[in-house]
Design a protein around this motif. Structure first.
Motif, PDB file in Angstrom:
ATOM      1  N   ARG A  62     -13.264  -4.811  13.543  1.00  0.00           N
ATOM      2  CA  ARG A  62     -13.672  -6.077  13.975  1.00  0.00           C
ATOM      3  C   ARG A  62     -14.775  -6.596  13.030  1.00  0.00           C
ATOM      4  N   LEU A  63     -15.702  -5.803  12.629  1.00  0.00           N
ATOM      5  CA  LEU A  63     -16.631  -6.363  11.770  1.00  0.00           C
ATOM      6  C   LEU A  63     -16.492  -6.828  10.218  1.00  0.00           C
ATOM      7  N   ILE A  64     -15.225  -6.339   9.659  1.00  0.00           N
ATOM      8  CA  ILE A  64     -14.877  -6.662   8.475  1.00  0.00           C
ATOM      9  C   ILE A  64     -13.621  -7.251   8.407  1.00  0.00           C
ATOM     10  N   VAL A  65     -12.821  -7.628   9.660  1.00  0.00           N
ATOM     11  CA  VAL A  65     -11.786  -8.369   9.625  1.00  0.00           C
ATOM     12  C   VAL A  65     -11.879  -9.641   9.527  1.00  0.00           C
ATOM     13  N   ASP A  66     -11.335 -10.372   8.602  1.00  0.00           N
ATOM     14  CA  ASP A  66     -11.372 -11.847   8.548  1.00  0.00           C
ATOM     15  C   ASP A  66     -10.095 -12.527   9.408  1.00  0.00           C
ATOM     16  N   PRO A  67     -10.547 -13.354  10.284  1.00  0.00           N
ATOM     17  CA  PRO A  67      -9.611 -13.867  11.260  1.00  0.00           C
ATOM     18  C   PRO A  67      -7.866 -14.308  10.554  1.00  0.00           C
ATOM     19  N   LYS A  68      -8.241 -14.578   9.276  1.00  0.00           N
ATOM     20  CA  LYS A  68      -6.879 -14.919   8.534  1.00  0.00           C
ATOM     21  C   LYS A  68      -6.124 -13.595   8.368  1.00  0.00           C
ATOM     22  N   ASP A  69      -6.723 -12.346   8.519  1.00  0.00           N
ATOM     23  CA  ASP A  69      -6.165 -11.070   8.273  1.00  0.00           C
ATOM     24  C   ASP A  69      -5.640 -10.450   9.582  1.00  0.00           C
ATOM     25  N   GLU A  70      -5.797 -11.136  10.656  1.00  0.00           N
ATOM     26  CA  GLU A  70      -5.307 -10.543  12.059  1.00  0.00           C
ATOM     27  C   GLU A  70      -3.776 -10.438  11.981  1.00  0.00           C
ATOM     28  N   ARG A  71      -3.132 -11.110  11.178  1.00  0.00           N
ATOM     29  CA  ARG A  71      -1.899 -11.397  11.215  1.00  0.00           C
ATOM     30  C   ARG A  71      -1.200 -11.339   9.692  1.00  0.00           C
ATOM     31  N   GLY A  72      -0.044 -10.595   9.548  1.00  0.00           N
ATOM     32  CA  GLY A  72       0.443 -10.491   8.403  1.00  0.00           C
ATOM     33  C   GLY A  72      -0.200  -9.634   7.313  1.00  0.00           C
ATOM     34  N   LEU A  73       0.078  -9.713   6.083  1.00  0.00           N
ATOM     35  CA  LEU A  73      -0.557  -8.831   5.034  1.00  0.00           C
ATOM     36  C   LEU A  73      -1.962  -8.839   5.019  1.00  0.00           C
ATOM     37  N   ASN A  74      -2.663  -8.149   5.204  1.00  0.00           N
ATOM     38  CA  ASN A  74      -4.300  -7.938   4.941  1.00  0.00           C
ATOM     39  C   ASN A  74      -4.788  -8.149   3.600  1.00  0.00           C
ATOM     40  N   GLY A  75      -5.764  -8.909   3.448  1.00  0.00           N
ATOM     41  CA  GLY A  75      -6.328  -9.406   2.226  1.00  0.00           C
ATOM     42  C   GLY A  75      -6.729  -7.851   1.449  1.00  0.00           C
ATOM     43  N   SER A  76      -7.004  -6.745   2.220  1.00  0.00           N
ATOM     44  CA  SER A  76      -7.419  -5.791   1.692  1.00  0.00           C
ATOM     45  C   SER A  76      -6.226  -5.112   0.675  1.00  0.00           C
ATOM     46  N   THR A  77      -4.965  -5.129   1.214  1.00  0.00           N
ATOM     47  CA  THR A  77      -3.691  -4.680   0.697  1.00  0.00           C
ATOM     48  C   THR A  77      -3.693  -5.398  -0.759  1.00  0.00           C
ATOM     49  N   LEU A  78      -3.872  -6.848  -0.692  1.00  0.00           N
ATOM     50  CA  LEU A  78      -4.002  -7.279  -1.916  1.00  0.00           C
ATOM     51  C   LEU A  78      -4.845  -7.207  -2.900  1.00  0.00           C
ATOM     52  N   TYR A  79      -6.198  -6.893  -2.436  1.00  0.00           N
ATOM     53  CA  TYR A  79      -7.261  -6.465  -3.162  1.00  0.00           C
ATOM     54  C   TYR A  79      -6.941  -5.420  -3.913  1.00  0.00           C
ATOM     55  N   PHE A  80      -6.480  -4.237  -3.114  1.00  0.00           N
ATOM     56  CA  PHE A  80      -6.307  -3.086  -3.779  1.00  0.00           C
ATOM     57  C   PHE A  80      -4.851  -3.115  -4.721  1.00  0.00           C
ATOM     58  N   ALA A  81      -4.091  -4.099  -4.624  1.00  0.00           N
ATOM     59  CA  ALA A  81      -2.815  -4.376  -5.690  1.00  0.00           C
ATOM     60  C   ALA A  81      -3.345  -5.139  -6.818  1.00  0.00           C
ATOM     61  N   GLY A  82      -4.245  -5.809  -6.801  1.00  0.00           N
ATOM     62  CA  GLY A  82      -4.969  -6.718  -7.728  1.00  0.00           C
ATOM     63  C   GLY A  82      -5.553  -5.622  -8.834  1.00  0.00           C
ATOM     64  N   CYS A  83      -6.291  -4.742  -8.064  1.00  0.00           N
ATOM     65  CA  CYS A  83      -7.014  -3.555  -8.714  1.00  0.00           C
ATOM     66  C   CYS A  83      -6.161  -2.847  -9.492  1.00  0.00           C
ATOM     67  N   ALA A  84      -4.927  -2.356  -8.988  1.00  0.00           N
ATOM     68  CA  ALA A  84      -3.991  -1.496  -9.296  1.00  0.00           C
ATOM     69  C   ALA A  84      -3.337  -2.163 -10.554  1.00  0.00           C
ATOM     70  N   LEU A  85      -2.826  -3.344 -10.436  1.00  0.00           N
ATOM     71  CA  LEU A  85      -2.250  -4.240 -11.481  1.00  0.00           C
ATOM     72  C   LEU A  85      -3.107  -4.266 -12.951  1.00  0.00           C
ATOM     73  N   ALA A  86      -4.545  -4.386 -12.459  1.00  0.00           N
ATOM     74  CA  ALA A  86      -5.518  -4.668 -13.436  1.00  0.00           C
ATOM     75  C   ALA A  86      -5.479  -3.010 -14.347  1.00  0.00           C
ATOM     76  N   VAL A  87      -5.574  -2.152 -13.652  1.00  0.00           N
ATOM     77  CA  VAL A  87      -5.838  -0.771 -14.176  1.00  0.00           C
ATOM     78  C   VAL A  87      -4.402  -0.428 -14.813  1.00  0.00           C
ATOM     79  N   THR A  88      -3.366  -0.879 -14.240  1.00  0.00           N
ATOM     80  CA  THR A  88      -1.988  -0.657 -14.879  1.00  0.00           C
ATOM     81  C   THR A  88      -1.748  -1.212 -16.035  1.00  0.00           C
ATOM     82  N   LEU A  89      -1.934  -2.553 -15.989  1.00  0.00           N
ATOM     83  CA  LEU A  89      -1.599  -3.502 -17.225  1.00  0.00           C
ATOM     84  C   LEU A  89      -2.726  -3.573 -18.562  1.00  0.00           C
ATOM     85  N   PHE A  90      -3.951  -3.127 -18.141  1.00  0.00           N
ATOM     86  CA  PHE A  90      -4.851  -3.433 -19.206  1.00  0.00           C
ATOM     87  C   PHE A  90      -5.998  -2.501 -19.609  1.00  0.00           C
ATOM     88  N   ASP A  91      -6.405  -2.396 -20.517  1.00  0.00           N
ATOM     89  CA  ASP A  91      -7.422  -1.392 -20.975  1.00  0.00           C
ATOM     90  C   ASP A  91      -8.561  -1.124 -20.074  1.00  0.00           C
TER      91      ASP A  91
END
Length: 186
Positions: A62-91
């Protein structure tokens, strides 16, 4: 805005500390981040189809969930996907700069943007965008590998991506976009 959520958001600094500070192999770092993405995506799917999982999720975070994350894809999923893509694609240096822009710049944009009254442009405030630019630039400079003009370009990219990527999507676009700019200008 939940300050605790932004503190959690800023904890992405840990990714940089582990990847860069412990000199974790790029392939290992990418694999670990993609594993986190897969786990978070699975949890998002379970939340969508199992009401008890949704209730447990909301009660536990509850303390870290943004109301927009209560339904659908959680922003944390996209957060880690962005980090994973950066590490995968760049030095390492470019990826770490992109991840720091997300962890520090995006967090400070939200905190300062909601605390300081200023004109809005699109969905964000000028104060928030300015904070994103300044803190992203400083974070990139603190890596100690990018010249000041490259760090400034990374800060500009971070502020523009944060302002125009849309809710949640900036978690995906910022680390990748900033890493791309840093990589191109290196």
């Amino acid at each position: 805005m939940h300050i605790s959520r932004k503190a959690f958001h800023a904890s992405g600094i840990v990714i940089v500390l582990l990847y860069r500070g412990l000199d974790v192999d790029r392939g290992v770092a990418a694999w670990l981040l993609w594993a986190v993405v897969a786990l978070l995506a699975l949890l998002d799917a379970l939340r969508a189809y199992v009401p008890a999982m949704q209730a447990l999720f909301l009660n536990s975070f509850r303390l870290i969930v943004d109301p927009k994350d209560e339904r659908g894809l959680n922003g944390s999923t996209l957060y880690f996907a962005g980090c994973a893509l950066a590490v995968t694609l760049f030095d390492r240096d470019a990826a770490c700069g992109g991840i720091l822009a997300l962890a520090v710049g995006d967090s400070m944009a939200a905190i300062i943007g909601s605390a300081v009254r200023s004109p809005r442009w699109g969905r964000v405030s000028l104060a928030g965008s300015g904070a994103c630019f300044v803190f992203s630039t400083v974070a990139i400079l603190l890596l100690g590998v990018h010249p000041w003009h490259v760090a400034v370009a990374g800060g500009v990219a971070a502020a523009l991506l944060e302002a125009f990527s849309g809710t949640k999507l900036d978690n995906l676009t910022m680390p990748v976009g900033v890493a791309l700019v840093l990589s191109l200008l290196a």
